[in-house]
Design an enzyme around this catalytic site. Structure first.
Site, PDB file in Angstrom:
ATOM      1  N   LYS A  17      15.934  24.207 -36.899  1.00 49.51           N
ATOM      2  CA  LYS A  17      16.329  23.786 -35.366  1.00 49.51           C
ATOM      3  C   LYS A  17      16.580  22.274 -35.337  1.00 49.51           C
ATOM      4  O   LYS A  17      17.863  22.051 -34.958  1.00 49.51           O
ATOM      5  CB  LYS A  17      14.679  23.782 -34.872  1.00 49.51           C
ATOM      6  CG  LYS A  17      14.001  25.064 -35.065  1.00 49.51           C
ATOM      7  CD  LYS A  17      12.716  24.918 -34.045  1.00 49.51           C
ATOM      8  CE  LYS A  17      11.641  24.148 -34.758  1.00 49.51           C
ATOM      9  NZ  LYS A  17      11.164  24.430 -36.158  1.00 49.51           N
ATOM     10  N   ARG A  92       5.437  24.309 -28.043  1.00 49.13           N
ATOM     11  CA  ARG A  92       5.120  25.114 -29.225  1.00 49.13           C
ATOM     12  C   ARG A  92       3.983  25.724 -28.853  1.00 49.13           C
ATOM     13  O   ARG A  92       3.081  26.372 -29.793  1.00 49.13           O
ATOM     14  CB  ARG A  92       4.683  23.757 -30.275  1.00 49.13           C
ATOM     15  CG  ARG A  92       5.455  23.842 -31.433  1.00 49.13           C
ATOM     16  CD  ARG A  92       5.112  22.524 -32.040  1.00 49.13           C
ATOM     17  NE  ARG A  92       5.349  22.521 -33.408  1.00 49.13           N
ATOM     18  CZ  ARG A  92       6.320  21.857 -34.150  1.00 49.13           C
ATOM     19  NH1 ARG A  92       7.445  21.342 -33.379  1.00 49.13           N
ATOM     20  NH2 ARG A  92       6.390  21.751 -35.396  1.00 49.13           N
ATOM     21  N   ARG A 131      13.388  19.213 -48.224  1.00 51.99           N
ATOM     22  CA  ARG A 131      13.906  18.401 -46.920  1.00 51.99           C
ATOM     23  C   ARG A 131      13.928  17.000 -47.316  1.00 51.99           C
ATOM     24  O   ARG A 131      12.765  16.322 -47.818  1.00 51.99           O
ATOM     25  CB  ARG A 131      13.275  18.639 -45.735  1.00 51.99           C
ATOM     26  CG  ARG A 131      13.815  17.736 -44.617  1.00 51.99           C
ATOM     27  CD  ARG A 131      13.487  18.301 -43.383  1.00 51.99           C
ATOM     28  NE  ARG A 131      11.898  18.425 -43.130  1.00 51.99           N
ATOM     29  CZ  ARG A 131      11.458  19.078 -42.134  1.00 51.99           C
ATOM     30  NH1 ARG A 131      12.294  19.794 -41.062  1.00 51.99           N
ATOM     31  NH2 ARG A 131      10.433  19.532 -41.799  1.00 51.99           N
ATOM     32  N   ARG A 164       9.665  13.487 -45.854  1.00 55.78           N
ATOM     33  CA  ARG A 164       8.614  13.328 -44.574  1.00 55.78           C
ATOM     34  C   ARG A 164       7.223  13.723 -45.253  1.00 55.78           C
ATOM     35  O   ARG A 164       7.051  14.372 -46.125  1.00 55.78           O
ATOM     36  CB  ARG A 164       8.964  14.431 -43.670  1.00 55.78           C
ATOM     37  CG  ARG A 164       9.637  14.037 -42.530  1.00 55.78           C
ATOM     38  CD  ARG A 164      10.044  15.203 -41.378  1.00 55.78           C
ATOM     39  NE  ARG A 164       8.954  15.936 -41.114  1.00 55.78           N
ATOM     40  CZ  ARG A 164       8.950  16.989 -40.093  1.00 55.78           C
ATOM     41  NH1 ARG A 164      10.229  17.102 -39.507  1.00 55.78           N
ATOM     42  NH2 ARG A 164       8.083  17.522 -39.677  1.00 55.78           N
ATOM     43  N   ARG A 175       1.005  23.754 -41.386  1.00 53.79           N
ATOM     44  CA  ARG A 175       1.928  23.945 -40.141  1.00 53.79           C
ATOM     45  C   ARG A 175       2.352  25.212 -40.161  1.00 53.79           C
ATOM     46  O   ARG A 175       2.516  25.664 -39.012  1.00 53.79           O
ATOM     47  CB  ARG A 175       3.158  23.042 -40.637  1.00 53.79           C
ATOM     48  CG  ARG A 175       2.587  21.434 -40.549  1.00 53.79           C
ATOM     49  CD  ARG A 175       3.604  20.624 -41.241  1.00 53.79           C
ATOM     50  NE  ARG A 175       4.900  20.505 -40.579  1.00 53.79           N
ATOM     51  CZ  ARG A 175       6.154  20.568 -41.468  1.00 53.79           C
ATOM     52  NH1 ARG A 175       6.020  20.039 -42.619  1.00 53.79           N
ATOM     53  NH2 ARG A 175       7.341  20.351 -40.684  1.00 53.79           N
TER      54      ARG A 175
END
Ligand code: ADP
Ligand code: AMP
Length: 221
Positions: A17, A92, A131, A164, A175
């Site tokens: 996203k 969300r 990431r 992160r 998550r």
């Protein structure tokens, strides 16, 4: 732009996203509104909001609807959102989706353009644990699939790439569970309004980008 429009990128953590929203928002000429980025910024600045949301994010849980809606309303009240915006990571929950509908109606927006970025969970662990993000400009990399030219350094501005804190294998499971429980049902919510479109987000970054651009530009004409 023909009329003011809200664009919503749905999809699990790691679907791409943020990667796509950064590019497409520029192409559309609307701001990119990532609730995750806003909250990480609050945490980094040590604000009152940051002190509340930091530990929740670190556990991989969702922040309360009240706090999220307040933050989004404040951001949407800024003048550069008056022509539309592209939401990433918001809404969300069903309560957030209903809250956003009410705001959009009040502010004279048309129906949102909602795209579900669909990727199977087994691909997401590699995307999330790999990431890395530029600490200066937020550019997103992946050590496996989209590495920088020089390890640990942003190609664009030489900024340090950081991982992160919530991208560890353990927190990623939390998550993804939060996504399955609270966010996945939003596809049905938007499908029943006739505004949901779907993109195969397991394809390459360029192919996903082309598919998304086709949808958002189509909605503008
Ligand atoms: P999200 O914002 O949905 O959590 P990101 O855009 O941050 O996801 O992407 C998560 C990770 O997956 C990043 O490391 C990014 O480089 C990588 N990525 C994004 N899109 C693709 C893709 N189409 N194919 C492979 N890797 C991707
Ligand atoms: P993201 O950057 O979208 O991956 O979000 C990172 C974390 O921020 C999430 O795991 C949540 O803790 C929090 N968060 C971001 N957006 C929302 C939202 N719309 N509702 C609740 N929590 C959110």
């Amino acid at each position: 732009m023909a009329s003011k429009r809200a664009f919503i990128f749905l999809g699990p953590p790691g679907a791409g996203k943020g990667t796509q929203a950064k590019r497409i928002a520029k192409q559309l000429g609307v701001p990119h509104l990532s609730t995750g980025d806003l909250m990480r910024d609050a945490v980094a600045r040590g604000t009152d909001l940051g002190k509340i949301v930091g530990p929740i994010m670190q556990r991989g849980e969702l922040v309360s609807d009240d706090l999220v809606m307040k933050m989004v309303e404040e951001r949407l009240a800024q003048p550069n959102c008056s022509g539309g915006c592209l939401f990433d990571g918001f809404p969300r929950t069903l309560a957030q989706a209903e809250g956003l509908d009410a705001i959009l109606r009040r502010s004279g927006f048309g129906q949102p353009v909602v795209v579900d970025l669909d990727v199977s969970h087994d691909k997401l662990l590699r995307r999330l644990t790999g990431r890395r993000t530029c600490s200066v400009n937020g550019e997103i990399y992946n050590i496996y699939d989209a590495p920088p030219k020089v390890e640990g350094v942003c190609d664009n501005d030489g900024g340090k790439l950081v991982q992160r804190a919530d991208d560890t294998a353990e927190i990623v499971q939390q998550r993804l569970a939060a996504y399955d429980r609270a966010t996945k049902p939003l596809a049905d919510y938007y499908r029943s309004q006739g505004v949901l479109q779907r993109v195969d987000a397991s394809a390459s970054v360029d192919d996903v980008g082309r598919a998304l651009l086709g949808i958002v530009m189509g909605a503008q004409s």
